[in-house]
Enzyme design. Structure first.
Site, PDB file in Angstrom:
ATOM      1  N   HIS A   1       0.788  -0.927   0.115  1.00 59.15           N
ATOM      2  CA  HIS A   1       0.014   0.106  -0.009  1.00 59.15           C
ATOM      3  C   HIS A   1       0.847   1.106   0.056  1.00 59.15           C
ATOM      4  O   HIS A   1       1.850   1.124   0.248  1.00 59.15           O
ATOM      5  CB  HIS A   1      -1.031   0.129   1.212  1.00 59.15           C
TER       6      HIS A   1
ATOM      7  N   ASP B   1       4.242  -4.751   3.694  1.00 64.45           N
ATOM      8  CA  ASP B   1       5.953  -5.024   3.628  1.00 64.45           C
ATOM      9  C   ASP B   1       6.056  -6.474   4.101  1.00 64.45           C
ATOM     10  O   ASP B   1       6.791  -6.955   3.317  1.00 64.45           O
ATOM     11  CB  ASP B   1       6.646  -4.068   4.383  1.00 64.45           C
TER      12      ASP B   1
END
Ligand SMILES: *[C@@H]1O[C@H](CO)[C@@H](O)[C@H](O)[C@H]1NC(C)=O
Length: 393
Positions: free
Chosen positions: A35, A300
């Site tokens: 994102h 991540d």
């Protein structure tokens, strides 16, 4: 020496000529994206310092308006790249052509929306996600192995990675000063008055994300706040109370992100990433029947799990302090010469200062692109034979 370098160069050129990259045609693309810029997520920040924290103009963890704008620029950049390679049909893509699936939290959904609305203007390409409150288990970094043996192995590994860790120490010393930890509630109540003292507790529960309470979590929480507000454009004087004014300071401090990844996620990558890896494996095994473009949006730690499990060679991403940069994308590309297919993987990501400056991408302001190599694939100038990839993955 010059001769040696010259012959290496010539050999590389000859070898790469066997596969003429210019003649290859882009056939399919799978993007796994993190994102874009979000509001900080950390809890309990008031316990770590007496200094006042700036107000956030939006909801914790949500994509910021700037994050949406930056992701739109990425969408435009990719759309131009698709056009240049005559990849998709002209006009709005059909469901068979483009498929988008994201984690079910707001920032991943909003990231995909922003990307699509710019990549395919006036098209309203749907964003798919599980219809549930909170995160989708497929993307969650939850421990799955139920054995005691695994738990012990993980805890030992984490302790090894944390003990005598000079990079963590250097970062903690800076944070001691920035936060003035000695005057904080966490000093008075929990006796953590110097972050370099290793007073940590590993919270390991099957079915949950693993946490390391104490200095690691404190540092992670405050640095998340500093980094996100830096990206989002807060004045420098309002980030870490004006203390971080050089790249060198940022380098030292952002080490927490890289260390935290190595400690909490890389250690257990195979375990926490298994479901997502199976999803990707199935996708690639049946790839001939899959849409031309697949966009997945997660986090991540998903990128950490994917790159660790798939066995990509370790690559430092230039012009970034983050190991898995915000808005960054692992781009799996299937190319064909008409006879054989090849895989090329690139990490496409905004640099540290591109995020801060927030300008549209253009020919003299491109996102960063780094070729990622699978350590086990017989590499031909950044291309891996497709059959070899699919057989081994
Ligand atoms: C759990 O961990 C143990 C110890 O490392 C390993 O032998 C076992 O295969 C793992 N089980 C699963 C289901 O991954």
């Amino acid at each position: 020496m010059t001769n040696l370098l010259a012959s290496v160069f010539i050999l590389t050129v000859l070898f790469c000529n066997v596969l003429d990259a210019k003649k290859l045609k882009l056939k399919q693309v799978l993007i796994f994206s993190r994102h874009n810029v979000r509001y900080p997520v950390a809890e309990n920040l008031d316990r770590y310092t007496q200094k006042p924290w700036p107000e956030l103009p939006g909801e914790k963890g949500a994509l910021t308006p700037k994050g949406a704008r930056l992701e739109g620029y990425m969408g435009e950049y990719f759309s131009e790249w698709f056009d240049k390679n005559e990849f998709l049909n002209v006009g709005c893509p059909s469901d068979e052509e483009v498929y988008v699936f994201t984690n079910s939290v707001s920032r991943t959904k909003a990231t995909a929306r922003a990307f699509l609305d710019s990549a395919f203007k006036d098209c309203s390409v749907p964003v798919h996600h599980k219809d549930i409150e909170g995160p989708d288990p497929l993307f969650a970094p939850a421990i799955r192995n139920t054995t005691q043996a695994y738990k012990e192995m993980v805890i030992e590994e984490i302790n090894r990675k944390m003990s005598n860790n000079q990079k963590l120490k250097e970062m903690y010393l800076e944070l001691n000063k920035i936060l003035d930890v000695k005057e904080s509630a966490v000093c008075k109540e929990d006796d953590i008055c110097d972050l370099t003292e290793s007073k940590h507790t590993i919270l390991y529960d099957v079915g949950k994300e693993m946490w390391v309470q104490g200095p690691l979590m404190i540092a992670n929480s405050v640095m998340d706040f500093f980094v996100m507000t830096y990206y989002d454009g807060f004045p420098i004087k309002d980030i870490a109370w004006g203390y971080i004014r050089s790249k060198e300071k940022w380098r030292i401090l952002t080490e927490i992100g890289r260390q935290d990844h190595n400690i909490r996620y890389t250690t257990v990558a195979e375990d926490i990433g298994e479901q997502l890896m199976n999803y990707l494996r199935e996708t690639f095994q049946n790839y001939d029947n899959m849409p031309k473009l697949i966009l997945l949006v997660g986090h991540d730690y998903n990128l950490n799990a994917i790159t660790t499990i798939m066995g990509f060679e370790r690559t430092d991403l230039p012009k970034q302090f983050e190991k898995y940069p915000i808005g960054g994308k692992l781009v799996f590309q299937r190319w064909t010469d008409g006879e054989n297919d090849f895989l090329k993987v690139e990490y496409v990501y905004p640099s540290w200062s591109q995020l801060r400056h927030g300008k549209k991408y253009s020919s003299n302001n491109r996102p960063q692109r780094v070729v990622m190599k699978l350590s086990w694939c017989s590499d031909k100038c950044g291309f891996c034979p497709w059959t070899e990839f699919v057989n081994k993955v």
